[in-house]
Design a protein around this motif. Structure first.
Motif, mmCIF file in Angstrom:
data_model
loop_
_atom_site.group_PDB
_atom_site.id
_atom_site.type_symbol
_atom_site.label_atom_id
_atom_site.label_comp_id
_atom_site.label_asym_id
_atom_site.label_seq_id
_atom_site.Cartn_x
_atom_site.Cartn_y
_atom_site.Cartn_z
ATOM 1 N N GLU A 63 6.942 -5.893 -14.713
ATOM 2 C CA GLU A 63 5.762 -5.025 -14.722
ATOM 3 C C GLU A 63 4.500 -5.794 -14.366
ATOM 4 O O GLU A 63 3.584 -5.255 -13.741
ATOM 5 N N ARG B 42 0.195 -1.089 -8.129
ATOM 6 C CA ARG B 42 -0.369 0.138 -8.710
ATOM 7 C C ARG B 42 -1.822 0.311 -8.257
ATOM 8 O O ARG B 42 -2.264 1.417 -7.924
ATOM 9 N N LEU C 36 5.649 6.223 -9.043
ATOM 10 C CA LEU C 36 4.271 5.802 -8.796
ATOM 11 C C LEU C 36 3.515 6.773 -7.889
ATOM 12 O O LEU C 36 2.303 6.652 -7.717
ATOM 13 N N TYR D 247 3.601 7.381 -4.591
ATOM 14 C CA TYR D 247 3.094 6.915 -3.304
ATOM 15 C C TYR D 247 3.698 7.717 -2.156
ATOM 16 O O TYR D 247 4.910 7.824 -2.030
#
Length: 618
Positions: A268, A275, A322, A324
């Motif tokens: 992460e 991010r 996420l 995207y």
């Protein structure tokens, strides 16, 4: 050169480029319409061949005189006309460039060629970083005619977010002046494995600093908040989901470096800058070659296959979790084996998918969720997959929409051309060069100063008699009064390249400085012999975290640099510009400490000689 198309005036007075030559203002040619409407109209007009060509980005060569290259060269796989008009490819990664004027001329000739395809889809020209010092045709290029700044590690050493935004804006202007409208950067991988060869292109080991720099970088290149416009350069943020934690520090360009590992459980932490890139609308993402080993994300074991092939990572994590919806372009040459200039066959970097043939690899990449094949120009292979029923044309449409959207947002359909005079005026502009030079000086990191004397030796005293090693005569003169004999010197200033293990058995391998971080006994002996006769100031090129243990007790002062010219270093050492750098990673004490550290964990070597963040003020 084919003549460019003239603009046309519609009955209602709208000026447009008649890209398909039908004399009608079609929706995709109408600059007044929303991008989405233009994309859908053009998509409906495209043949399967048009769509397939759009999904490849390959390397292109430039003529030294600004002409198109029609002969097969060292890098290009096809003559320019064939690849543009025959294969319908219109995304190109440019390597060597001539002067700014001739680079602009070449770019315009390329756009004219593209205009004379059935739909007139403009070309997007991209580049790897080319504003610093590192020269590696697989990674980046030295600045040449462009303004020269420290490599990314140097920007990290300065630690100034506003400076990163300034650099990105300068680079944007210089790129756009010669027609480069896409950047295959930033590289926001974390430099947590001390031996990894690509740290110079990163912002160091700290995830928070890298995240802040990512936002500023995208603002400078793309626009505030990352919003693309007609003056933007579209960024490809890499290498998703973080390419730094390579096993044993070996690079995934090569078979022995294919494994990416997370023994410290820091996945992460490596993901965090991406991010931020998503929040700042990065135009594209590039997964790394690396193959995750024993990686579990959200309780789900991840398939051990290169990230560009990995559906759990590209579709599951990047797209679905996420959110995207931008372009995903693979890293170079995942599909086909390639014959390189030396005559050597370079195997496709199909880590974990070596058993698949080229069509199988292509199908797996598409299934993973990627939109474009980097370093390839084989649309016939993709067309075959569609016609054989292995891939649907609807799947191609998903990717084509994303790719077209970027071209429209950049304004390429309305005016892709650049002005030769403006290119010459903007690239290498005096204020850009001065800002880059000052940044190089500021990035210099003072590690020790006066360790073997009663007081600091830096900044150098004006008029000092200097024995300069690793400088040109003109550069040495900036340090003081130059002498050629150590017995006449007040101080010796020595530039040392970073240590590495030379390798040259595979294509590109010699450019990747990997292996040991220790200086050879010979180098240490040379410094010792010099230090026994005169105080020594060492400048160490910190392309990786060099082990300075045997040198700390020899040199009176040690500084680190990350892409610094002789004049810029002289300015830092003489106090003309105050060096401001702080270490963007720790400097280990020994190779044993490096081997015992965890590749995904920052500052994980025991008892480092200098911790991350260290740096003295003069």
């Amino acid at each position: 050169m084919t003549t460019p198309l003239t603009t046309v005036i519609a009955p209602d007075g709208t000026v447009f480029r008649d890209l398909n030559g039908n004399g009608v203002l079609d929706p995709y040619e109408d600059p007044r319409l929303p991008v989405g409407a233009r994309v859908e109209d053009l998509l409906g007009r495209m043949t399967l061949e048009d769509k397939a060509g759009l999904m490849f980005q390959t390397v292109i060569e430039t003529g030294a005189d600004g002409s198109l290259v029609e002969a097969l060269g060292v890098i290009s796989k096809s003559p320019t006309t064939l690849v543009v008009q025959g294969k319908r490819v219109n995304h190109f990664n440019v390597h060597k460039l001539p002067t700014p004027r001739l680079a602009a001329r070449w770019h315009n000739a390329l756009q004219v060629l593209a205009e004379h395809t059935p739909l007139g889809i403009p070309v997007t020209v991209s580049t790897d970083p080319r504003h610093a010092f590192h020269e590696n045709s697989g990674v980046s290029f030295a600045a040449g005619h462009f303004s020269q700044w420290p490599d990314s590690l140097g920007l990290a050493a300065i630690g100034d977010v506003d400076l990163v935004r300034e650099f990105a804006d300068v680079a944007r202007q210089e790129y756009a002046a010669v027609g480069i409208r896409a950047a295959l950067h930033p590289c926001v991988d974390l430099a947590t494995e001390p031996r990894w060869a690509r740290q110079l292109g990163t912002f160091g080991e700290d995830t928070l600093l890298t995240s802040e720099f990512t936002a500023a970088y995208l603002d400078g290149f793309q626009g505030p908040g990352g919003l693309l416009g007609t003056g933007s350069v579209a960024c490809t943020t890499k290498h998703f989901p973080g390419g730094g934690p390579q096993k044993d520090g070996e690079d995934a360009h090569f078979p022995y470096g294919r494994e990416q590992v997370y023994p410290g459980g820091r996945f992460e932490e490596h993901l965090a800058p991406f991010r931020v890139a998503i929040a700042h609308r990065t135009a594209a993402m590039m997964p790394y070659y690396g193959m995750p080993v024993d990686l579990v994300v959200d309780g789900e074991p991840i398939e051990e296959v290169g990230f560009g092939y990995n559906r759990q990572i590209v579709t599951g994590l990047l797209r679905e979790k996420l959110g995207y919806d931008g372009v995903v372009v693979t890293d170079w040459e995942l599909v086909n084996d390639n014959l390189v200039a030396s005559g050597q066959v370079l195997a496709a970097r199909a880590w974990g998918a070596e058993h698949l043939d080229a069509p199988g690899r292509m199908a797996k990449i598409l299934d993973a969720g990627c939109d474009q094949f980097g370093g390839e120009e084989c649309p016939d292979l993709l067309i075959g997959l569609v016609r054989d029923g292995q891939v649907t044309e609807a799947r191609l449409d998903e990717s084509v929409r994303r790719l077209l959207r970027v071209k429209f947002e950049l304004g390429l359909f309305d005016d892709p051309y650049v002005d030769e005079d403006a290119a010459e005026a903007v690239v290498g502009r005096a204020d850009f060069v001065a800002a880059g030079l000052r940044a190089q000086s500021r990035a210099v990191t003072v590690l020790t100063n006066g360790m073997l004397t009663n007081g600091a030796i830096l900044p150098l005293t004006p008029g000092s008699r200097v024995l300069a090693i690793g400088f040109s005569a003109a550069e040495a003169a900036l340090l003081g009064t130059v002498v050629d004999d150590v017995s006449d010197a007040d101080v010796a200033v020595v530039r040392l390249a970073g240590p590495f293990e030379p390798r040259d058995t595979m294509f590109l391998e010699a450019w990747f400085h990997a292996g040991s971080l220790e200086y050879s006994d010979e180098v240490v002996a040379q410094v010792r012999a010099l230090a026994e006769r005169v105080p020594v100031v060492l400048d160490v090129n910190l392309e990786r975290p060099s082990i300075l243990t045997p040198l700390v007790g020899l040199a009176t002062a040690i500084v680190g640099s990350y892409g610094t010219s002789g004049p810029a270093l002289a300015d830092a050492l003489t106090g003309v510009v105050a060096p401001h750098g702080r270490l963007p990673f720790q400097l280990p004490r020994s190779m044993d400490a490096v081997r015992a550290s965890r590749p995904d964990v920052p500052s994980d070597t025991i008892d480092p000689v200098f911790p991350a963040g260290h740096g003295l003020t003069l």
